[in-house]
Scaffold this motif. Structure first.
Motif, PDB file in Angstrom:
ATOM      1  N   MET A   1       0.853  -1.188   0.000  1.00  0.00           N
ATOM      2  CA  MET A   1       0.000   0.000   0.000  1.00  0.00           C
ATOM      3  C   MET A   1       0.893   1.243   0.000  1.00  0.00           C
ATOM      4  O   MET A   1       1.873   1.334   0.720  1.00  0.00           O
ATOM      5  CB  MET A   1      -0.895  -0.023   1.232  1.00  0.00           C
ATOM      6  CG  MET A   1      -1.862   1.107   1.290  1.00  0.00           C
ATOM      7  SD  MET A   1      -2.990   0.849   2.682  1.00  0.00           S
ATOM      8  CE  MET A   1      -3.917   2.318   2.570  1.00  0.00           C
ATOM      9  N   SER A   2       0.533   2.215  -0.776  1.00  0.00           N
ATOM     10  CA  SER A   2       1.319   3.435  -0.862  1.00  0.00           C
ATOM     11  C   SER A   2       0.993   4.364   0.304  1.00  0.00           C
ATOM     12  O   SER A   2      -0.021   4.227   0.984  1.00  0.00           O
ATOM     13  CB  SER A   2       1.052   4.148  -2.191  1.00  0.00           C
ATOM     14  OG  SER A   2      -0.289   4.577  -2.243  1.00  0.00           O
ATOM     15  N   THR A   3       1.880   5.326   0.520  1.00  0.00           N
ATOM     16  CA  THR A   3       1.694   6.308   1.574  1.00  0.00           C
ATOM     17  C   THR A   3       0.561   7.257   1.195  1.00  0.00           C
ATOM     18  O   THR A   3       0.487   7.723   0.062  1.00  0.00           O
ATOM     19  CB  THR A   3       2.998   7.099   1.779  1.00  0.00           C
ATOM     20  OG1 THR A   3       4.048   6.172   2.051  1.00  0.00           O
ATOM     21  CG2 THR A   3       2.879   8.070   2.927  1.00  0.00           C
TER      22      THR A   3
ATOM     23  N   ARG B   1      -1.769  10.694   1.059  1.00  0.00           N
ATOM     24  CA  ARG B   1      -1.428  12.110   0.872  1.00  0.00           C
ATOM     25  C   ARG B   1      -1.318  12.843   2.203  1.00  0.00           C
ATOM     26  O   ARG B   1      -0.428  13.678   2.385  1.00  0.00           O
ATOM     27  CB  ARG B   1      -2.442  12.780  -0.046  1.00  0.00           C
ATOM     28  CG  ARG B   1      -2.315  12.329  -1.491  1.00  0.00           C
ATOM     29  CD  ARG B   1      -3.304  13.050  -2.363  1.00  0.00           C
ATOM     30  NE  ARG B   1      -4.655  12.664  -2.013  1.00  0.00           N
ATOM     31  CZ  ARG B   1      -5.492  12.025  -2.828  1.00  0.00           C
ATOM     32  NH1 ARG B   1      -5.129  11.722  -4.046  1.00  0.00           N
ATOM     33  NH2 ARG B   1      -6.698  11.710  -2.428  1.00  0.00           N
ATOM     34  N   ILE B   2      -2.205  12.515   3.168  1.00  0.00           N
ATOM     35  CA  ILE B   2      -2.124  13.201   4.458  1.00  0.00           C
ATOM     36  C   ILE B   2      -0.848  12.803   5.191  1.00  0.00           C
ATOM     37  O   ILE B   2      -0.238  13.638   5.860  1.00  0.00           O
ATOM     38  CB  ILE B   2      -3.384  12.977   5.336  1.00  0.00           C
ATOM     39  CG1 ILE B   2      -3.376  13.891   6.565  1.00  0.00           C
ATOM     40  CG2 ILE B   2      -3.538  11.531   5.729  1.00  0.00           C
ATOM     41  CD1 ILE B   2      -3.365  15.367   6.281  1.00  0.00           C
ATOM     42  N   ASP B   3      -0.412  11.561   5.048  1.00  0.00           N
ATOM     43  CA  ASP B   3       0.853  11.158   5.670  1.00  0.00           C
ATOM     44  C   ASP B   3       2.023  11.922   5.052  1.00  0.00           C
ATOM     45  O   ASP B   3       2.953  12.318   5.750  1.00  0.00           O
ATOM     46  CB  ASP B   3       1.079   9.653   5.538  1.00  0.00           C
ATOM     47  CG  ASP B   3       0.188   8.845   6.466  1.00  0.00           C
ATOM     48  OD1 ASP B   3      -0.293   9.401   7.484  1.00  0.00           O
ATOM     49  OD2 ASP B   3      -0.031   7.647   6.182  1.00  0.00           O
ATOM     50  N   LEU B   4       1.966  12.145   3.761  1.00  0.00           N
ATOM     51  CA  LEU B   4       3.014  12.925   3.089  1.00  0.00           C
ATOM     52  C   LEU B   4       2.985  14.377   3.556  1.00  0.00           C
ATOM     53  O   LEU B   4       4.034  14.973   3.803  1.00  0.00           O
ATOM     54  CB  LEU B   4       2.857  12.844   1.572  1.00  0.00           C
ATOM     55  CG  LEU B   4       3.114  11.472   0.948  1.00  0.00           C
ATOM     56  CD1 LEU B   4       2.725  11.473  -0.523  1.00  0.00           C
ATOM     57  CD2 LEU B   4       4.565  11.054   1.134  1.00  0.00           C
ATOM     58  N   LEU B   5       1.790  14.942   3.662  1.00  0.00           N
ATOM     59  CA  LEU B   5       1.650  16.317   4.132  1.00  0.00           C
ATOM     60  C   LEU B   5       2.158  16.455   5.567  1.00  0.00           C
ATOM     61  O   LEU B   5       2.885  17.401   5.898  1.00  0.00           O
ATOM     62  CB  LEU B   5       0.186  16.754   4.043  1.00  0.00           C
ATOM     63  CG  LEU B   5      -0.124  18.189   4.432  1.00  0.00           C
ATOM     64  CD1 LEU B   5       0.545  19.165   3.482  1.00  0.00           C
ATOM     65  CD2 LEU B   5      -1.631  18.409   4.447  1.00  0.00           C
ATOM     66  N   LEU B   6       1.810  15.504   6.416  1.00  0.00           N
ATOM     67  CA  LEU B   6       2.256  15.524   7.804  1.00  0.00           C
ATOM     68  C   LEU B   6       3.775  15.407   7.891  1.00  0.00           C
ATOM     69  O   LEU B   6       4.423  16.140   8.640  1.00  0.00           O
ATOM     70  CB  LEU B   6       1.578  14.393   8.583  1.00  0.00           C
ATOM     71  CG  LEU B   6       1.850  14.320  10.073  1.00  0.00           C
ATOM     72  CD1 LEU B   6       1.389  15.584  10.787  1.00  0.00           C
ATOM     73  CD2 LEU B   6       1.163  13.095  10.661  1.00  0.00           C
ATOM     74  N   SER B   7       4.343  14.532   7.098  1.00  0.00           N
ATOM     75  CA  SER B   7       5.795  14.367   7.085  1.00  0.00           C
ATOM     76  C   SER B   7       6.496  15.652   6.641  1.00  0.00           C
ATOM     77  O   SER B   7       7.501  16.065   7.230  1.00  0.00           O
ATOM     78  CB  SER B   7       6.169  13.205   6.169  1.00  0.00           C
ATOM     79  OG  SER B   7       7.553  13.023   6.134  1.00  0.00           O
TER      80      SER B   7
END
Length: 132
Positions: free
Chosen positions: A1-3, A5-11
């Protein structure tokens, strides 16, 4: 499963912050930093508050700390050390990054939020209770 968008934004938001442990945040409060609790009233009522924290719900945070805005708090200043607190340290990271976007360049948050603050044994009280 890919990351997600919210996880990318949070990171990305967290990469811009010098996140603090609850103990580091408590120390900075003694040095003039302002702790800003952005949790909704219902969450504060359920879990409690940090004595002395400034209560500014998330939906108005940027307006209250943008020193160039008519709705800004009197303490709003681009150099103010604002430490944002939410329940678990997710929303606060996004909020602190948003404060940096409006010019509050020293904004950050508490890693683990209010839950970590309480787990560290730091002062809390029931919501709405005032110091005697």
């Amino acid at each position: 499963m890919s990351t997600s968008r919210i996880d990318l934004l949070l990171s990305a938001a967290r990469a811009r912050l010098d996140r603090l442990t609850p103990e580091q945040a408590a120390l900075e409060l003694t040095q003039g930093a302002v702790l800003v609790d952005i949790r909704p009233a219902a969450q504060r009522a359920e879990h409690g508050e940090v004595p002395g924290a400034l209560l500014v719900e998330r939906n108005v945070l940027e307006w209250r700390f943008d020193a160039t805005n008519d709705a800004a708090l009197p303490i709003a200043d681009d150099d103010l050390r604002v430490i944002v607190l939410c329940q678990e340290g997710y929303t606060s990271s996004l909020a602190a990054a948003a404060l940096r976007d409006v010019g509050v360049h020293r904004a950050t948050d508490v890693d683990g939020g209010f839950a970590a603050w309480g787990a560290a044994g730091l002062a809390t009280r029931p919501a709405g209770e005032r110091a005697a």
